[in-house]
Design an enzyme around this catalytic site. Structure first.
Site, short mmCIF file in Angstrom:
data_model
loop_
_atom_site.label_atom_id
_atom_site.label_comp_id
_atom_site.label_asym_id
_atom_site.label_seq_id
_atom_site.Cartn_x
_atom_site.Cartn_y
_atom_site.Cartn_z
N GLY A 112 0.29 -0.92 0.19
CA GLY A 112 -0.27 0.42 -0.12
C GLY A 112 0.92 1.28 -0.16
N PRO A 126 2.88 4.96 0.93
CA PRO A 126 3.12 4.85 2.43
C PRO A 126 2.27 6.02 3.73
CG PRO A 126 4.26 6.50 0.17
CD PRO A 126 3.45 5.79 0.08
N VAL A 161 0.20 4.27 5.56
CA VAL A 161 -1.48 3.46 5.55
C VAL A 161 -1.28 2.53 7.05
CG1 VAL A 161 -2.31 4.21 3.39
CG2 VAL A 161 -1.14 2.01 3.86
N GLY A 162 -0.35 2.60 7.65
CA GLY A 162 0.81 2.00 8.55
C GLY A 162 0.68 0.26 8.26
N LYS A 163 1.21 -0.11 7.59
CA LYS A 163 2.19 -1.31 7.18
C LYS A 163 3.00 -1.45 7.99
CE LYS A 163 3.47 0.06 3.26
NZ LYS A 163 2.83 1.21 2.97
N THR A 164 3.97 -0.84 8.42
CA THR A 164 4.62 -0.72 9.47
C THR A 164 4.05 -1.19 10.45
OG1 THR A 164 6.84 0.07 7.72
CG2 THR A 164 7.76 -0.49 9.76
N SER A 170 -3.59 3.33 -18.46
CA SER A 170 -4.94 4.00 -18.09
C SER A 170 -4.90 5.30 -18.02
CB SER A 170 -4.87 3.57 -16.64
OG SER A 170 -3.94 4.42 -15.93
N LYS A 188 -7.54 5.76 -7.15
CA LYS A 188 -7.95 6.84 -7.71
C LYS A 188 -8.80 7.71 -7.40
CE LYS A 188 -5.52 4.89 -11.74
NZ LYS A 188 -5.80 3.56 -13.24
#
Ligand SMILES: Nc1ncnc2c1ncn2[C@@H]1O[C@H](COP(=O)(O)OP(=O)(O)O)[C@@H](O)[C@H]1O
Ligand SMILES: [Mg+2]
Length: 784
Positions: A364, A366, A368-371, A691, A734
């Site tokens: 995802g 940067p 967004v809370g992945k780490t 796209s 998007k």
């Protein structure tokens, strides 16, 4: 005195008979005088001193006889040997302690026949007692034997005077006896015995016996002293060496102790056999090294690595899935699906025990809370967390280490992480695995593959360690911004979980519940001290950040808290008061607004269309500019770092616009006399993918037809040469980007209709969505 009186009454003492001579006598302690030998002795007893003085006064010689026992204070006649020596007094010296020191020389051997008087001093009647001559042949023979014996004796007694030797050569028996008796013989009774023998032969024989006995004794003594000396020397040497070693050890922090400590640790550590053998071999090697050498430092580092690594230590896993879910909720707002997937994953792990399943990969934009979600996983499963950022890792050695032959070699980051974990079952976060690249130094991806492969990671081989290391209990988790740059074999191992960007509403909740409390704490303020009203928080979200995640938002909130902390420190605010942030504060603390929606919606323009792109930082709006250059030949110029697919899209869109020219009243020859410049202004980030097709076509049509494109419209969709609109990916991201940019109408491919349910209602409420199956629908809705 009594004794003396008794002696006094002895009538025999008073007579000197014919052939006899009377002399003053001194009883000597420990001294036997031989004829021809000079002698020194001290006199302290009054009786002896008077005897001496009267003799000197009368100019007489004096008779010297030995006491039988040196300790007898007042010897009676019975305490005195009968055989003695008449002596001439040579010198008398008065000593400070009232004694006198006498030097005399022996004259002739005599025997006491009578004590003439006992008081005030001894006076004795003497008869000469000459030594009888023996057979000269016999004497000669004895002398030869004596010479041999004396040679031997000389070897053991260094004190033998040269005088004795020369006399021996002269075969002068009397002189020899005198020298031996006074200088070589040791005990008084032996000396007295020697003096008393009647004939020469007996005297010499006694000397021979004495010499052989003494030689024997002395040589044994010498041997003993040598041995003792050797022992002492050896002890001293050892002591000295030991002292030296101690000093060296003190200097070096005690190498011995260190080795023992290593051995002890190796024993306690319960290492696998391979590692145990290896470390003991290394310790043995270290023992043979100079402790100050660089090699020993290398050796020590290696030993410590093996001993520091966890080999069997585990942290107790948390089994309670409800508790796990509670922890996930505690740390993160929303992301329901993600949390569910995590709990499922943990549940499967519980069942299978072995982590044979796929590796989780959180993908995802940067922030967004992945780490942070991965650290929650560690907390929720009771494992330790180690993080390895793979951003910029291009060298295989970073993962697998350098061989020990390499100067300054160390293990790679995997082993390093395990050391930090101190347990064999941590959550091991491989952060930003998409940022790992490869170059000439080897392919880190293939090393990574080995790490992540459950069939291989039971015996992971680090170049430095040179030991199999078991990674099979490790829970590897990865994160990435995009899947595009992850090596396909790696991606195969992973189960992808997407985290998408947040809506304003979600950001607001995250900010209120998580970011603000976290930043309050981080800035040393007391809990709940800072309040930011929702309206203001929304302002911060909308006008100070434009991002998919909440990273910048967290930073801005941090900035607000920091300013307030400064006020507290400066005494402007009480530490425990509650501070409610005002609009003026936001302006003051954060400066001018960085983003303004209405600017975006400025004016409709010709040749300018707004597209939407899905990038690694989430969804973004993408403006496409077209400029026509009259007097050209129909060339197409492309700028704005485009990928190959994008370039293709531009040519395809050009053909499409040509085919629609008539409908929009564009003269066909215009395409041959005009060059077209298509520019993608948004920074230097490479743009690629199909796209943007409908957006390019719209901008081109606008430019050629001279009609404006609505600024409040954003679009995304691939387009075919015949004008069919094809579906795209990343619709949620998007649409969030369009929403953030203040777009009012969103044109998307009709086939993406099924994805609209993913779009948060907050967004769908604010936007009207147009579904296009054909480019004409796009033109209708976008061109003013
Ligand atoms: N859903 C959420 N709930 C609470 N905090 C969040 C959430 N998402 C992100 N954060 C916080 O935002 C910050 C950035 O997150 P981070 O994990 O660094 O993002 P990423 O690794 O995806 O770039 C962290 O402080 C994180 O705790
Ligand atoms: Mg991160």
């Amino acid at each position: 005195m009594e004794d003396l009186f008794k002696e006094e009454k002895n009538p025999a003492s008073h007579f000197v008979q014919a052939g006899e001579r009377a002399f003053n006598m001194i009883a000597l302690r420990g001294v036997v005088v031989f004829p021809g030998q000079s002698v020194h002795f001290d006199l302290a007893r009054d009786k002896s001193v008077i005897a001496l003085n009267t003799a000197i006064e009368r100019g007489e010689d004096i008779f010297l006889a030995a006491q039988k026992h040196a300790h007898t204070q007042n010897p009676a006649p019975k305490d005195i040997y009968r055989v003695g020596c008449l002596a001439k007094i040579k010198q008398v010296i008065k000593m400070p302690n009232d004694s006198v020191r006498v030097t005399a020389v022996g004259l002739e051997r005599m025997e006491i026949t009578n004590f003439v008087s006992l008081l005030p001093y001894f006076k004795v009647a003497l008869t000469p007692f000459p030594v009888q001559k023996s057979d000269p042949v016999l004497i000669e023979a004895v002398f030869r034997r004596l010479a041999e014996q004396l040679e031997k004796y000389k070897k053991v007694d260094v004190k033998l005077t040269p005088e004795a030797e020369s006399i021996l050569k002269a075969s002068d028996a009397a002189a020899f006896v005198g020298v031996m008796g006074s200088q070589v013989y040791k005990k008084e009774d032996e000396k007295q015995k020697l003096l008393s023998f009647s004939d020469e032969f007996s005297q010499l024989e006694d000397i021979y016996a004495f010499l052989s006995r003494e030689t024997e004794i002395l040589s044994v003594e010498k041997k003993i002293t040598q041995k003792v000396r050797q022992n002492i020397d050896k002890n001293q040497r050892e002591y000295y060496l030991r002292e030296q070693i101690k000093a060296i050890h003190d200097e070096l922090g005690d190498a011995e102790d260190e080795l023992n400590m290593y051995r002890e640790r190796a024993k306690k550590k319960k290492l696998p056999k391979q590692a145990f053998d290896k470390v003991n071999r290394e310790i043995a090697k270290l023992e043979r090294m100079n402790p100050t050498s660089p090699e020993s430092a290398v050796s020590r580092t290696y030993i410590e690595w093996i001993l520091d690594l966890p080999w069997h230590e585990v942290s107790k896993e948390m089994k309670d899935l409800k508790e796990a879910r509670r922890i996930l909720d505690e740390d993160h707002y929303g992301i329901e699906k993600v949390k569910e997937r995590i709990v499922e994953y943990l549940a499967v792990n519980r069942l299978t025990k072995e982590l044979k399943g796929p590796i989780l990969c959180f993908v995802g934009p940067p922030g967004v809370g992945k780490t942070s979600v991965v650290s929650s996983i560690a907390r929720a499963s009771g494992r330790k967390l180690v993080t390895m950022s793979l951003g910029g890792v291009r060298d295989e050695a970073e993962i697998r280490g350098h061989r020990r032959t390499y100067v300054g070699a160390l293990p790679g980051r995997i082993i390093n992480g395990m050391k930090l974990a101190e347990t064999v079952n941590p959550v091991f976060l491989l952060d930003e695995i998409d940022k790992m690249s490869s170059d000439f130094r080897g392919d880190p991806a293939s090393a990574m593959l080995e790490v992540l492969d459950p069939n291989q990671n039971k015996a992971f081989k680090d170049h430095y360690l040179e030991l199999d290391y078991d990674l099979s209990k490790v829970m590897f988790v990865t994160t990435a911004n995009t899947l595009d740059t992850i090596a396909p074999p790696l991606l195969d191992r992973m189960e992808v979980i997407e985290l998408s960007g947040y809506t304003y509403e979600e950001k607001l909740q995250i900010a209120k519940r998580y970011l603000l409390p976290k930043q309050i704490k981080a800035n040393g303020l007391s809990d709940g001290m800072v309040e930011i009203p929702d309206a203001l928080m929304k302002d911060i979200i909308a006008h100070y950040t434009r991002e998919s995640g909440v990273r910048n938002l967290e930073r801005e909130i941090g900035a607000v808290c920091r300013k307030i902390a400064v006020k507290v420190v400066g005494g402007e605010l009480l530490k425990d008061s509650v501070y409610t942030v005002s609009a003026a504060d936001v302006a003051e603390f954060l400066g001018v607004e960085k983003y303004r929606d209405d600017k975006q919606v400025a004016e409709d323009e010709i040749g300018l269309a707004t597209g939407l792109a899905w990038t690694s930082v989430g969804g973004v709006t993408l403006t496409i500019e077209v400029a026509l250059i009259d007097g050209g030949k129909g060339d197409i110029i492309l700028t704005g770092s485009l990928g190959d697919v994008m370039k293709e899209s531009c040519r395809a869109a050009m053909s499409l616009v040509k085919s629609r020219a008539a409908a929009f009243g564009i003269p066909p020859e215009k395409f041959n006399t005009t060059d077209v410049h298509i520019h993608f202004p948004e920074g230097a980030t490479p743009k690629d993918g199909p796209s943007a097709g409908i957006t390019i076509a719209t901008a081109l049509l606008s430019a050629f037809s001279g009609r404006k494109v609505s600024k409040s419209v954003a679009m995304t969709g691939e387009v075919t040469l015949r004008g069919r609109v094809l579906p795209i990916g990343g619709l949620k991201e998007k649409s969030l980007a369009a929403f953030r940019a203040g777009i009012k109408k969103l044109i998307i491919p009709i086939e993406n209709q099924k994805d609209v349910k993913e779009i948060p209602s907050e967004v769908t409420d604010a936007l009207s969505i147009v579904y296009a199956d054909n480019i004409d629908t796009v033109f209708e809705n976008a061109i003013v």
